[in-house]
Scaffold this motif. Sequence first.
Motif, PDB file in Angstrom:
ATOM      1  N   HIS A  15       8.008   2.128  -8.960  1.00 35.40           N
ATOM      2  CA  HIS A  15       7.228   3.209  -8.384  1.00 35.40           C
ATOM      3  C   HIS A  15       7.587   3.404  -6.916  1.00 35.40           C
ATOM      4  CE1 HIS A  15       4.746   2.889 -11.936  1.00 35.40           C
ATOM      5  NE2 HIS A  15       4.544   1.613 -11.684  1.00 35.40           N
ATOM      6  N   THR A  16       7.363   4.610  -6.441  1.00 31.90           N
ATOM      7  CA  THR A  16       7.502   4.858  -5.012  1.00 31.90           C
ATOM      8  C   THR A  16       6.228   4.399  -4.334  1.00 31.90           C
ATOM      9  OG1 THR A  16       6.580   7.074  -5.244  1.00 31.90           O
ATOM     10  CG2 THR A  16       8.982   6.860  -5.416  1.00 31.90           C
ATOM     11  N   PRO A  17       6.273   4.135  -3.038  1.00 33.77           N
ATOM     12  CA  PRO A  17       5.049   3.758  -2.328  1.00 33.77           C
ATOM     13  C   PRO A  17       4.017   4.873  -2.441  1.00 33.77           C
ATOM     14  CG  PRO A  17       6.954   3.280  -0.993  1.00 33.77           C
ATOM     15  CD  PRO A  17       7.444   4.039  -2.187  1.00 33.77           C
ATOM     16  N   PRO A  18       2.740   4.521  -2.418  1.00 39.23           N
ATOM     17  CA  PRO A  18       1.701   5.540  -2.581  1.00 39.23           C
ATOM     18  C   PRO A  18       1.647   6.484  -1.385  1.00 39.23           C
ATOM     19  CG  PRO A  18       0.723   3.440  -2.007  1.00 39.23           C
ATOM     20  CD  PRO A  18       2.183   3.185  -2.240  1.00 39.23           C
ATOM     21  N   ASP A  19       1.187   7.703  -1.648  1.00 36.88           N
ATOM     22  CA  ASP A  19       1.036   8.698  -0.594  1.00 36.88           C
ATOM     23  C   ASP A  19      -0.348   8.530   0.031  1.00 36.88           C
ATOM     24  OD1 ASP A  19       1.221  10.873   1.063  1.00 36.88           O
ATOM     25  OD2 ASP A  19       0.655  12.313  -0.499  1.00 36.88           O
ATOM     26  N   LEU A  20      -0.385   7.931   1.213  1.00 40.68           N
ATOM     27  CA  LEU A  20      -1.658   7.681   1.881  1.00 40.68           C
ATOM     28  C   LEU A  20      -1.992   8.749   2.919  1.00 40.68           C
ATOM     29  CD1 LEU A  20      -1.342   3.825   2.334  1.00 40.68           C
ATOM     30  CD2 LEU A  20      -2.454   5.080   0.499  1.00 40.68           C
ATOM     31  N   SER A  21      -1.224   9.823   2.945  1.00 38.61           N
ATOM     32  CA  SER A  21      -1.469  10.861   3.937  1.00 38.61           C
ATOM     33  C   SER A  21      -2.573  11.822   3.494  1.00 38.61           C
ATOM     34  CB  SER A  21      -0.187  11.646   4.216  1.00 38.61           C
ATOM     35  OG  SER A  21       0.248  12.289   3.035  1.00 38.61           O
ATOM     36  N   THR A  22      -2.906  11.835   2.217  1.00 37.62           N
ATOM     37  CA  THR A  22      -3.960  12.723   1.738  1.00 37.62           C
ATOM     38  C   THR A  22      -5.166  11.903   1.298  1.00 37.62           C
ATOM     39  OG1 THR A  22      -3.183  12.670  -0.543  1.00 37.62           O
ATOM     40  CG2 THR A  22      -2.243  14.373   0.888  1.00 37.62           C
ATOM     41  N   ARG A  23      -6.302  12.559   1.279  1.00 39.96           N
ATOM     42  CA  ARG A  23      -7.529  11.885   0.866  1.00 39.96           C
ATOM     43  C   ARG A  23      -7.457  11.468  -0.606  1.00 39.96           C
ATOM     44  NH1 ARG A  23     -13.598  13.830   2.240  1.00 39.96           N
ATOM     45  NH2 ARG A  23     -14.624  12.082   1.224  1.00 39.96           N
ATOM     46  N   ALA A  24      -6.915  12.340  -1.443  1.00 40.08           N
ATOM     47  CA  ALA A  24      -6.776  12.012  -2.872  1.00 40.08           C
ATOM     48  C   ALA A  24      -5.823  10.835  -3.077  1.00 40.08           C
ATOM     49  CB  ALA A  24      -6.278  13.229  -3.640  1.00 40.08           C
ATOM     50  N   GLY A  25      -4.772  10.777  -2.280  1.00 43.25           N
ATOM     51  CA  GLY A  25      -3.829   9.662  -2.380  1.00 43.25           C
ATOM     52  C   GLY A  25      -4.472   8.341  -1.996  1.00 43.25           C
ATOM     53  N   ARG A  26      -5.276   8.359  -0.937  1.00 42.92           N
ATOM     54  CA  ARG A  26      -5.972   7.135  -0.520  1.00 42.92           C
ATOM     55  C   ARG A  26      -6.988   6.696  -1.568  1.00 42.92           C
ATOM     56  NH1 ARG A  26      -5.577   9.918   4.379  1.00 42.92           N
ATOM     57  NH2 ARG A  26      -7.686  10.732   4.184  1.00 42.92           N
ATOM     58  N   LYS A  27      -7.680   7.677  -2.155  1.00 45.76           N
ATOM     59  CA  LYS A  27      -8.661   7.362  -3.193  1.00 45.76           C
ATOM     60  C   LYS A  27      -7.969   6.759  -4.417  1.00 45.76           C
ATOM     61  CE  LYS A  27     -12.385   9.352  -5.892  1.00 45.76           C
ATOM     62  NZ  LYS A  27     -13.150  10.545  -6.225  1.00 45.76           N
ATOM     63  N   ALA A  28      -6.843   7.342  -4.804  1.00 47.96           N
ATOM     64  CA  ALA A  28      -6.085   6.812  -5.943  1.00 47.96           C
ATOM     65  C   ALA A  28      -5.570   5.404  -5.643  1.00 47.96           C
ATOM     66  CB  ALA A  28      -4.923   7.741  -6.281  1.00 47.96           C
ATOM     67  N   TRP A  29      -5.150   5.165  -4.410  1.00 44.47           N
ATOM     68  CA  TRP A  29      -4.643   3.839  -4.029  1.00 44.47           C
ATOM     69  C   TRP A  29      -5.765   2.796  -4.070  1.00 44.47           C
ATOM     70  CZ3 TRP A  29      -0.836   0.782  -4.026  1.00 44.47           C
ATOM     71  CH2 TRP A  29      -0.800  -0.343  -3.227  1.00 44.47           C
ATOM     72  N   ARG A  30      -6.951   3.153  -3.576  1.00 46.25           N
ATOM     73  CA  ARG A  30      -8.080   2.221  -3.643  1.00 46.25           C
ATOM     74  C   ARG A  30      -8.428   1.892  -5.094  1.00 46.25           C
ATOM     75  NH1 ARG A  30     -10.044   5.390   0.639  1.00 46.25           N
ATOM     76  NH2 ARG A  30     -11.357   6.564  -0.791  1.00 46.25           N
ATOM     77  N   HIS A  31      -8.435   2.902  -5.934  1.00 43.49           N
ATOM     78  CA  HIS A  31      -8.722   2.670  -7.356  1.00 43.49           C
ATOM     79  C   HIS A  31      -7.648   1.775  -7.990  1.00 43.49           C
ATOM     80  CE1 HIS A  31     -10.132   3.347 -11.395  1.00 43.49           C
ATOM     81  NE2 HIS A  31      -8.909   3.708 -11.755  1.00 43.49           N
ATOM     82  N   GLU A  32      -6.407   2.030  -7.671  1.00 44.15           N
ATOM     83  CA  GLU A  32      -5.306   1.228  -8.205  1.00 44.15           C
ATOM     84  C   GLU A  32      -5.433  -0.231  -7.777  1.00 44.15           C
ATOM     85  OE1 GLU A  32      -0.440   1.179  -7.851  1.00 44.15           O
ATOM     86  OE2 GLU A  32      -1.532   3.014  -7.358  1.00 44.15           O
ATOM     87  N   TRP A  47       0.331  -5.509  -3.832  1.00 45.39           N
ATOM     88  CA  TRP A  47       0.357  -4.674  -2.630  1.00 45.39           C
ATOM     89  C   TRP A  47       1.739  -4.693  -1.978  1.00 45.39           C
ATOM     90  CZ3 TRP A  47       1.283  -5.394   2.563  1.00 45.39           C
ATOM     91  CH2 TRP A  47       0.904  -4.353   3.394  1.00 45.39           C
ATOM     92  N   ARG A  48       2.303  -5.888  -1.806  1.00 48.09           N
ATOM     93  CA  ARG A  48       3.620  -6.005  -1.186  1.00 48.09           C
ATOM     94  C   ARG A  48       4.688  -5.305  -2.014  1.00 48.09           C
ATOM     95  NH1 ARG A  48       5.402 -11.651   0.478  1.00 48.09           N
ATOM     96  NH2 ARG A  48       6.930 -10.441   1.627  1.00 48.09           N
ATOM     97  N   GLY A  49       4.614  -5.448  -3.329  1.00 47.51           N
ATOM     98  CA  GLY A  49       5.588  -4.809  -4.197  1.00 47.51           C
ATOM     99  C   GLY A  49       5.520  -3.297  -4.141  1.00 47.51           C
ATOM    100  N   ARG A  50       4.321  -2.767  -4.036  1.00 46.26           N
ATOM    101  CA  ARG A  50       4.165  -1.309  -3.995  1.00 46.26           C
ATOM    102  C   ARG A  50       4.479  -0.729  -2.620  1.00 46.26           C
ATOM    103  NH1 ARG A  50       3.716   2.892  -6.352  1.00 46.26           N
ATOM    104  NH2 ARG A  50       1.576   3.494  -6.364  1.00 46.26           N
ATOM    105  N   ASP A 110      11.899  -0.453   1.698  1.00 44.99           N
ATOM    106  CA  ASP A 110      13.295  -0.887   1.724  1.00 44.99           C
ATOM    107  C   ASP A 110      13.469  -1.940   0.638  1.00 44.99           C
ATOM    108  OD1 ASP A 110      15.878  -1.453   2.317  1.00 44.99           O
ATOM    109  OD2 ASP A 110      15.450  -2.495   4.200  1.00 44.99           O
ATOM    110  N   ARG A 111      14.011  -1.550  -0.481  1.00 41.61           N
ATOM    111  CA  ARG A 111      14.107  -2.442  -1.636  1.00 41.61           C
ATOM    112  C   ARG A 111      15.065  -3.605  -1.411  1.00 41.61           C
ATOM    113  NH1 ARG A 111       9.552  -1.365  -3.977  1.00 41.61           N
ATOM    114  NH2 ARG A 111       9.354   0.776  -4.570  1.00 41.61           N
ATOM    115  N   GLY A 112      15.941  -3.506  -0.435  1.00 40.94           N
ATOM    116  CA  GLY A 112      16.876  -4.589  -0.190  1.00 40.94           C
ATOM    117  C   GLY A 112      16.229  -5.794   0.462  1.00 40.94           C
ATOM    118  N   ASN A 113      15.120  -5.620   1.154  1.00 44.30           N
ATOM    119  CA  ASN A 113      14.450  -6.723   1.832  1.00 44.30           C
ATOM    120  C   ASN A 113      13.250  -7.255   1.061  1.00 44.30           C
ATOM    121  OD1 ASN A 113      16.199  -6.548   3.976  1.00 44.30           O
ATOM    122  ND2 ASN A 113      14.933  -5.095   5.082  1.00 44.30           N
ATOM    123  N   ASN A 114      13.118  -6.885  -0.181  1.00 43.73           N
ATOM    124  CA  ASN A 114      11.997  -7.344  -0.986  1.00 43.73           C
ATOM    125  C   ASN A 114      12.197  -8.802  -1.366  1.00 43.73           C
ATOM    126  OD1 ASN A 114       9.728  -7.493  -2.497  1.00 43.73           O
ATOM    127  ND2 ASN A 114      10.299  -5.896  -3.950  1.00 43.73           N
TER     128      ASN A 114
END
Length: 98
Positions: free
Chosen positions: A4-21, A86-89, A93-97
């Motif tokens: 997955h790509t990192p979550p979009d925390l710039s919008t209110r809906a994105g933050r709400k979805a991230w908290r639920h996740e 949390w760290r995985g999401r 930079d996937r090379g430093n994971n």
Amino acid sequence: MFDHTPPDLSTRAGRKAWRHEMRMVAVRPRRWGLWLLTLGFLLVMAPAAFGVHSIGGWSPSLIGGIVMIAALPLLIAGAILRRRYWRGRMMTDRGNNP
């Protein structure tokens, strides 16, 4: 591990979805740990209030202490699993994971 790509925390809906996740990660170990911790606390602090003076010949305070100690690995496992998720999401930079 995470495609997955990192979550979009710039919008209110994105933050709400991230908290639920994040709330859905490691639910069972956290829930069981909290139930055991609560049960152990009640057995240690107020066994006479519930009319419990002996459980199979054992002191309720001793059983409560054992139950609380048994809850700690579950709570720690829940915290570690959430941190790993949390760290995985959040790794962009996937090379430093690690």
